[in-house]
Design a protein around this motif. Structure first.
Motif, PDB file in Angstrom:
ATOM      1  N   LYS A   1       2.325  -9.237   1.695  1.00 20.88           N
ATOM      2  CA  LYS A   1       1.556  -8.722   2.829  1.00 20.88           C
ATOM      3  C   LYS A   1       2.425  -7.976   3.835  1.00 20.88           C
ATOM      4  O   LYS A   1       1.933  -7.105   4.556  1.00 20.88           O
ATOM      5  N   LYS A   2       3.701  -8.318   3.883  1.00 17.63           N
ATOM      6  CA  LYS A   2       4.616  -7.632   4.794  1.00 17.63           C
ATOM      7  C   LYS A   2       4.996  -6.246   4.290  1.00 17.63           C
ATOM      8  O   LYS A   2       5.446  -5.398   5.061  1.00 17.63           O
TER       9      LYS A   2
ATOM     10  N   LEU B   1       2.868  -4.382   1.899  1.00 17.71           N
ATOM     11  CA  LEU B   1       1.713  -3.574   1.484  1.00 17.71           C
ATOM     12  C   LEU B   1       0.578  -3.698   2.492  1.00 17.71           C
ATOM     13  O   LEU B   1       0.517  -4.657   3.266  1.00 17.71           O
ATOM     14  N   SER B   2      -0.318  -2.730   2.465  1.00 19.73           N
ATOM     15  CA  SER B   2      -1.530  -2.802   3.283  1.00 19.73           C
ATOM     16  C   SER B   2      -2.460  -3.848   2.684  1.00 19.73           C
ATOM     17  O   SER B   2      -2.257  -4.328   1.555  1.00 19.73           O
ATOM     18  N   LEU B   3      -3.518  -4.192   3.419  1.00 23.85           N
ATOM     19  CA  LEU B   3      -4.509  -5.140   2.899  1.00 23.85           C
ATOM     20  C   LEU B   3      -5.137  -4.586   1.624  1.00 23.85           C
ATOM     21  O   LEU B   3      -5.390  -5.331   0.666  1.00 23.85           O
ATOM     22  N   HIS B   4      -5.360  -3.277   1.619  1.00 23.68           N
ATOM     23  CA  HIS B   4      -5.904  -2.619   0.423  1.00 23.68           C
ATOM     24  C   HIS B   4      -4.949  -2.798  -0.765  1.00 23.68           C
ATOM     25  O   HIS B   4      -5.382  -3.058  -1.894  1.00 23.68           O
ATOM     26  N   GLY B   5      -3.658  -2.671  -0.505  1.00 22.71           N
ATOM     27  CA  GLY B   5      -2.671  -2.821  -1.566  1.00 22.71           C
ATOM     28  C   GLY B   5      -2.606  -4.238  -2.107  1.00 22.71           C
ATOM     29  O   GLY B   5      -2.469  -4.449  -3.319  1.00 22.71           O
TER      30      GLY B   5
ATOM     31  N   ASN C   1       6.424   1.776   2.442  1.00 22.95           N
ATOM     32  CA  ASN C   1       5.243   1.418   1.659  1.00 22.95           C
ATOM     33  C   ASN C   1       5.213   2.263   0.382  1.00 22.95           C
ATOM     34  O   ASN C   1       5.341   3.488   0.441  1.00 22.95           O
TER      35      ASN C   1
ATOM     36  N   GLU D   1       2.697   2.313  -1.963  1.00 25.37           N
ATOM     37  CA  GLU D   1       1.362   2.402  -2.561  1.00 25.37           C
ATOM     38  C   GLU D   1       0.982   3.801  -3.033  1.00 25.37           C
ATOM     39  O   GLU D   1       0.186   3.949  -3.964  1.00 25.37           O
TER      40      GLU D   1
END
Length: 252
Positions: free
Chosen positions: A61-62, A64-68, A100, A102
């Motif tokens: 979580k640190k 990536l985004s919530l989507h990731g 990031n 992603e």
């Protein structure tokens, strides 16, 4: 080293933790039910640990985004061969990178994760459209599905919002578990000795009498409104692939 875990996402995350803790790179990561015994490969069975899984998830979580983060879970649900190793490489890349990752589609694993997520989202969208509930004698609206991917738990938010005033039940007959909404929350359920009729649909023996009549009315309506001369089978199959016909009363 081949890491073997139970059939759970927490189990997979525990494997990730132990790989870093033991500092032994994996030759493969697989679910216990998919493991093929080998005389030569060294293996290690990992016991699921909620604390270890939570630490790995916090670390992800640190980075990536919530989507990731949701994308990782969706990819794991795809059940594709080799998905665990791909996700391990993806997570490793995300952890060691200072930015990031992603949208770094130059990386083959990032690209693959993106493509698998699209497949999962497409399957979820189709389940939203093609799931057909039937009222049972006890007042619960039931539906059976057998999707290409393990998406049944991802259907809960949509159907809970859409049918919030009804008790409903969606069961994946391919994976033998489902979700049940009791007017307050959605819970996972597993039936013992479940029996279905043709195409693994809800047995007519448990359907409410009015449901049987409704099915006949719907078939009559569909037949009456169809214009044979204007039928476009190619376009129809594009929007409603044959594998989804099993859910539709008008196709039975």
């Amino acid at each position: 080293m081949i890491y073997i875990y139970d059939d759970s996402f927490d189990g997979f995350l525990t494997v990730i933790f132990d790989i870093y803790d033991l500092k032994i790179q994996p030759a493969d990561i697989c679910r216990e039910r998919n493991h093929q015994p080998s005389l030569f490969a060294e293996k290690r069975t990992i016991i699921t640990d909620g604390h270890k899984a939570g630490r790995v998830l916090s670390g992800i979580k640190k980075k990536l985004s919530l989507h990731g983060v949701h994308g990782i879970y969706k990819c794991w649900l795809s059940e594709q061969v080799g998905i665990e190793m791909m996700l391990f490489r993806y997570i490793s890349y995300a952890i060691k990178s200072k930015r990031n990752i992603e949208n770094d589609f130059s990386d083959s694993d990032v690209l693959e994760v993106s493509q698998v997520v699209k497949k999962i989202n497409r399957e979820i969208h189709r389940m939203h459209a093609f799931v057909r509930f039937q009222k049972t004698r006890d007042g619960v609206y039931a539906a059976t599905i057998a999707p290409d991917f393990d998406v049944v738990t991802l259907l809960a938010p949509h159907f809970k919002e859409r049918y919030k005033s009804q008790q409903w039940f969606i069961y994946d007959t391919k994976r033998q578990y489902g979700i049940y909404y009791d007017l307050s929350e959605v819970v996972e359920v597993k039936l013992e000795n479940a029996q279905w009729q043709g195409r693994n649909k809800v047995s007519r023996l448990v359907l409410a009498e009015e449901e049987k009549e409704f099915e006949l009315w719907w078939k009559s309506y569909f037949k009456a409104t169809s214009i044979e001369e204007r039928a476009n089978i190619k376009l129809h199959l594009k929007h409603v692939p044959r594998r989804y016909w099993r859910y539709l009363p008008e196709k039975v």
